[in-house]
Motif scaffolding. Structure first.
Motif, PDB file in Angstrom:
ATOM      1  N   ASP A   1       0.807  -1.226   0.000  1.00 18.72           N
ATOM      2  CA  ASP A   1       0.000   0.000   0.000  1.00 18.72           C
ATOM      3  C   ASP A   1       0.840   1.276   0.000  1.00 18.72           C
ATOM      4  O   ASP A   1       0.289   2.384   0.040  1.00 18.72           O
ATOM      5  CB  ASP A   1      -0.927   0.003   1.228  1.00 18.72           C
ATOM      6  CG  ASP A   1      -1.917  -1.141   1.166  1.00 18.72           C
ATOM      7  OD1 ASP A   1      -2.393  -1.444   0.048  1.00 18.72           O
ATOM      8  OD2 ASP A   1      -2.192  -1.751   2.220  1.00 18.72           O
ATOM      9  N   SER A   2       2.137   1.136  -0.004  1.00 15.67           N
ATOM     10  CA  SER A   2       2.997   2.324   0.028  1.00 15.67           C
ATOM     11  C   SER A   2       2.825   3.168  -1.233  1.00 15.67           C
ATOM     12  O   SER A   2       2.494   2.643  -2.315  1.00 15.67           O
ATOM     13  CB  SER A   2       4.468   1.904   0.122  1.00 15.67           C
ATOM     14  OG  SER A   2       4.703   1.205   1.320  1.00 15.67           O
ATOM     15  N   GLU A   3       3.027   4.465  -1.053  1.00 15.23           N
ATOM     16  CA  GLU A   3       3.087   5.368  -2.206  1.00 15.23           C
ATOM     17  C   GLU A   3       4.347   6.192  -2.056  1.00 15.23           C
ATOM     18  O   GLU A   3       4.578   6.790  -1.009  1.00 15.23           O
ATOM     19  CB  GLU A   3       1.877   6.292  -2.234  1.00 15.23           C
ATOM     20  CG  GLU A   3       0.574   5.557  -2.444  1.00 15.23           C
ATOM     21  CD  GLU A   3      -0.564   6.526  -2.783  1.00 15.23           C
ATOM     22  OE1 GLU A   3      -1.707   6.080  -2.705  1.00 15.23           O
ATOM     23  OE2 GLU A   3      -0.286   7.700  -3.111  1.00 15.23           O
TER      24      GLU A   3
ATOM     25  N   GLN B   1       6.964   9.215  -3.665  1.00 10.16           N
ATOM     26  CA  GLN B   1       7.185  10.242  -4.681  1.00 10.16           C
ATOM     27  C   GLN B   1       8.687  10.301  -4.934  1.00 10.16           C
ATOM     28  O   GLN B   1       9.467  10.652  -4.044  1.00 10.16           O
ATOM     29  CB  GLN B   1       6.645  11.596  -4.210  1.00 10.16           C
ATOM     30  CG  GLN B   1       6.548  12.637  -5.324  1.00 10.16           C
ATOM     31  CD  GLN B   1       5.523  12.264  -6.425  1.00 10.16           C
ATOM     32  OE1 GLN B   1       4.427  11.779  -6.114  1.00 10.16           O
ATOM     33  NE2 GLN B   1       5.874  12.461  -7.679  1.00 10.16           N
TER      34      GLN B   1
ATOM     35  N   ARG C   1       5.786   8.889  -9.388  1.00  6.30           N
ATOM     36  CA  ARG C   1       5.116   8.375  -8.203  1.00  6.30           C
ATOM     37  C   ARG C   1       4.994   6.857  -8.327  1.00  6.30           C
ATOM     38  O   ARG C   1       4.545   6.337  -9.358  1.00  6.30           O
ATOM     39  CB  ARG C   1       3.724   8.991  -8.061  1.00  6.30           C
ATOM     40  CG  ARG C   1       3.152   8.913  -6.649  1.00  6.30           C
ATOM     41  CD  ARG C   1       1.876   9.732  -6.534  1.00  6.30           C
ATOM     42  NE  ARG C   1       0.862   9.208  -7.413  1.00  6.30           N
ATOM     43  CZ  ARG C   1      -0.067   8.320  -7.052  1.00  6.30           C
ATOM     44  NH1 ARG C   1      -0.130   7.888  -5.797  1.00  6.30           N
ATOM     45  NH2 ARG C   1      -0.950   7.870  -7.913  1.00  6.30           N
TER      46      ARG C   1
ATOM     47  N   THR D   1       3.514   3.241  -6.953  1.00  9.64           N
ATOM     48  CA  THR D   1       2.610   2.460  -6.111  1.00  9.64           C
ATOM     49  C   THR D   1       2.846   0.983  -6.431  1.00  9.64           C
ATOM     50  O   THR D   1       3.549   0.650  -7.396  1.00  9.64           O
ATOM     51  CB  THR D   1       1.141   2.825  -6.364  1.00  9.64           C
ATOM     52  OG1 THR D   1       0.857   2.631  -7.753  1.00  9.64           O
ATOM     53  CG2 THR D   1       0.865   4.273  -5.989  1.00  9.64           C
TER      54      THR D   1
ATOM     55  N   ASP E   1       4.061   6.139 -12.002  1.00  7.76           N
ATOM     56  CA  ASP E   1       3.267   7.172 -12.661  1.00  7.76           C
ATOM     57  C   ASP E   1       4.190   8.320 -13.042  1.00  7.76           C
ATOM     58  O   ASP E   1       4.754   8.993 -12.166  1.00  7.76           O
ATOM     59  CB  ASP E   1       2.174   7.637 -11.683  1.00  7.76           C
ATOM     60  CG  ASP E   1       1.116   8.450 -12.392  1.00  7.76           C
ATOM     61  OD1 ASP E   1       1.297   8.783 -13.585  1.00  7.76           O
ATOM     62  OD2 ASP E   1       0.101   8.760 -11.741  1.00  7.76           O
TER      63      ASP E   1
END
Lengths: 559, 559
Positions: free
Chosen positions: B126-128, B130, B135, B137, B154
């Protein structure tokens, strides 16, 4: 059964072929008569660096030359005939083989300049030979080369059957059926000992008919809009015939490339084992002039062998034939263990050229079947022969063991099944068998022209050299003055790239200098001692610095 | 989608992992931000003599150090993490990995004394993150090691998905399901480019669930009246759990042998990835004291590796555990191409000790399934992600090509599928992709402590040395008098065994002497020229006599 003397006994042993794949050679001895079955070669193991081929140690036979009545060859594969050019040099005894087998052998002996000296006797499946007290008869088998036979050796102690390599193909390409009737007859008269091919003893079921490959080939040929390349074992004459048949059916001409393929196609068609219509064969040079959908190229290289025709085509280094995008390449063989990487690389290269490649295990590709019978066929042979004693041959230990279990399953007594190593003697006297001692057996390594001159020390050195290379340390000492006159010079081969490792080699130089100076000031000046100390000091230093152990060769000159 | 600048562009390239199996390393760059996915090792090819491991050439990354935002690791296998101890030395950037993956990495970095210097960030599915303008995920996948993830990156140009290694296991051992819902969500939002695992792209159908192995293991454990040895990949924690579960179900205790197996079991159980009841584990020393039908031995060596615990047991050289007749040995792995011979040899040796050995391809033995998805699973991934562009990764060329055809079959445009080599850049700008140049890529060979100091010249020398050995020819000349003062002495290593080849070496000696005398009487006395002539004359003689070409190293000293 021949007449029998109560003191003499029957000995059965392998000089090659058990506990390994290759160099098949089996001996049946009764008193003063020895009959040898097959004389094959094996390809070197990965630790036999630089070795070209491996043949059996035949010391026992050369020491008993006068007793050897015959070498009988069951079929023309390298693992059954490849040792002959070496064996016959030391053991000039009559050679018995069927027509195609003899044709292939003769081509080998010609190359080795042994053709004139060797007594060669053509046999067929109906031949009967009296070899001392041993009488030999034969039975046809199916295998991936025509003219394969099994042999029944009638000795005063009883009949020993050697199956040769076999499968049971109920729809053989050449309509030459395995002679089950004769096998049944041999079996019903009583078989004392059976020696049977264990290659596929781990594989359940029945091996498919070679004919299934032909159907698949024809379908691929028909679908292909361009050239088709078929790579297979040169000696698989049935397969070659099916390529020809598929080419005829799809209105294609055929060219043959690769030395061994050209050789086998020539021999087999001269001897009547290949049916090639006139005008069917074209020269490789003509391929480019023909419409692409009218050509088949029959090639060597199904194992990805680096120098083979297929590999050259895949690398775009073949002199006559280029692979073009849209061509179809059929690799009609299963990689032999160890060759998967080579085959994979060839497939990759062909695909990069845009070819459609049909490859993989025969069960997936449909373009290859084994020449060896699977478990049900091995049981069928055992059932036909109903032997008292069983010796699984022709296979690694695990295959022999599986074959032994199959024999048990069809009713051979467990204690009558002998799993042997090369050299182990199974002795049978008065109907009772036991393991009894060994004859000398082992590997003779052939490297270039050398037969047996590469031994363990040479191999160990090659192994060491291949891992970390060698450093030669040259230094000239003055014995009188006790000092270094010139050097040390350090020459590196296969250790580090000198230009990038100057610092390391400079350090190494100092270590040698200091070691020698210290020793000489301590009045140590025997060569052996100086060398040992240099080796040790330098070896330790290099291992600390690099975690490598190159071979170190100190050369100390004194003036 | 992150905000976008019309001049900047997205570059995708592999530094390792395409056109090969191993050393996976993929890079995604947008303007001044580079994200690296994985940093694996590869085992040396058969022609990389003496080399221990191979890692990617990371020159591009070290030259652009300041742009590298992260190394993300998808899972803890050697071909994804094994390069880290070398890469991090030159590229100290933050490392992101899930819990078990990080545990395995930390054990590696500790050994390399790099633990303190490396910034390690624990992530979960579930980490995001930057990372510059990129980005990241994640999504959970099933693989033969827990805690495997895929990653969605992303970028201003669009989303790039890297699947990591995966299969779809609907009944996973740890009940951690591949997150198909998240994959579907990523796909429905739009994927610009998909990079997906091609390992099993040649294999039809679905890969069976790991759980099927557990059922088979339990049945074998139950039937066995003696000890059971299970050899498998140390990192296959699911498999290890199933061995434990089967042992519990059949009332056996377990001992663990082999360095890497002990290491992984320790890490995985500490981190909660293995469920081992108290009192379940026993020491290897206790095995002999227990009733044979109450013990399971979990071991390394499923690839027949020469120094592994299983191989030692098979050779009766393991210090603590002997194989006894009637023991059952399960080799729960399929041999990696190239290892079949080693596994075969181990099976033979175990059988000779009387063990029942369960081995062979997983489809036959039932005790192994692949960790990689087959064709239907690869298509499922493609369908879920519905990418515009597709780059098959993680495989030999033929696998990539098959994977490309699968992508075509589910509707990806043919011209949007990129089959790349290591270093090839796929550049995407304004939604349009093309191949555009290369970054430096290749193999860096590690031999002992040396990183990259073994190059083509060293390998060529090792190859030569391994084939026919070396002859060192030492001779001292008097320049003034133009004659030989001492020598020639010929030292042979790996060529022929000297004692058996005295005649040959005596002849060789004469050849060298004659060559030098002739040259000196012609007033040829430059070193280089003398050496070249000695090499040529001696080389020609030896080839004629032996058909071998040893390396010849003339050492000519002058006084």
């Amino acid at each position: 059964m021949s007449k029998k003397n109560n003191i003499d006994k029957l000995s059965i042993f392998a000089l090659g072929g058990v506990g390994e794949i290759g160099k098949n050679m089996y001996c049946i001895q009764y008193a003063n008569d020895i009959v040898v079955v097959d004389a094959g070669l094996k390809f070197p193991e990965e630790d036999m660096l630089g070795v070209d081929i491996v043949i059996p140690d035949i010391s026992y036979l050369t020491e008993n030359k006068d007793k050897v009545r015959a070498i009988i060859i069951t079929h023309g594969h390298e693992d059954h005939i490849g040792g002959l050019p070496y064996v016959l040099k030391f053991l000039n005894v009559p050679l018995y083989a069927t027509k195609l087998t003899l044709g292939l052998i003769e081509s080998k002996l010609k190359e080795a300049n042994l053709l004139g000296e060797t007594k060669r006797i053509l046999i067929n499946a109906d031949s009967e030979l009296q070899l001392g007290v041993i009488r030999a008869t034969f039975f046809k088998t199916n295998h991936s080369i025509p003219d394969s036979v099994g042999v029944a050796l009638d000795t005063p102690e009883g009949v020993v059957v050697h199956t040769g390599d076999f499968k049971f193909d109920q729809t053989p390409v050449n309509n030459q059926f395995a002679d089950m009737h004769r096998m049944a007859e041999i079996g019903s008269k009583g078989v004392l000992a059976l020696l049977s091919d264990s290659t596929n003893a781990e594989r359940p079921g029945f091996t498919p008919s070679e004919r299934s490959v032909g159907e698949e080939l024809e379908e691929i040929f028909r679908k292909s809009k361009q050239r088709v390349v078929v790579a297979t074992f040169a000696s698989n004459v049935h397969r070659v015939q099916q390529v020809i048949d598929a080419a005829i059916a799809t209105n294609r001409k055929m060219t043959v490339i690769g030395r061994s393929m050209v050789n086998v196609v020539n021999i087999a068609s001269e001897l009547g084992y290949l049916n090639i219509p006139d005008g069917m064969l074209i020269e490789p040079e003509e391929v480019n002039k023909m419409s692409a959908d009218r050509v088949v190229i029959l090639s060597t290289g199904s194992q990805g062998e680096p120098m083979s025709a297929l590999t050259r085509m895949a690398r775009s280094t073949h002199r006559k034939i280029d692979i073009l995008p849209g061509d179809t390449v059929i690799i009609a063989a299963t990689p032999i263990p160890g060759n998967e990487k080579y085959v994979g690389r060839t497939v990759d290269e062909l695909m990069r050229l845009g070819a459609n490649v049909i490859y993989g295990p025969g069960s997936v590709s449909g373009v290859h079947v084994s020449g060896h019978g699977s478990q049900e066929e091995l049981k069928l042979m055992l059932t036909l022969m109903q032997p008292k004693y069983f010796i699984p041959i022709h296979g690694e230990y695990r295959m022999l063991r599986h074959h032994g279990m199959l024999a048990e399953s069809i009713g051979v007594e467990k204690e009558n099944i002998f799993l042997v190593d090369n050299g182990d003697i199974v002795e049978i006297q008065n109907g009772s068998a036991r393991k009894s001692g060994k004859v000398q057996a082992g590997n003779v390594l052939i490297d270039g022209l050398g037969v047996g001159d590469v031994g363990n020390i040479v191999l160990r050195d090659r192994k060491l050299l291949s891992q970390d290379g060698i450093l030669v340390v040259v230094v000239t000492l003055s014995k009188q003055e006790g000092n270094i006159l010139s050097g040390p010079d350090i020459i590196s081969r296969g250790f580090v790239y000198v230009r990038e490792s100057e610092g390391l080699l400079d350090e190494a130089n100092k270590i040698v200098t200091n070691t020698l100076n210290r020793l000489m000031s301590d009045n140590v000046n025997e060569w052996a001692s100086l060398k040992t100390h240099v080796k040790e000091a330098l070896g330790r230093f290099l291992y600390e610095q690099t975690r490598r152990r190159p071979m170190i060769l100190p050369i100390i000159m004194e003036v």
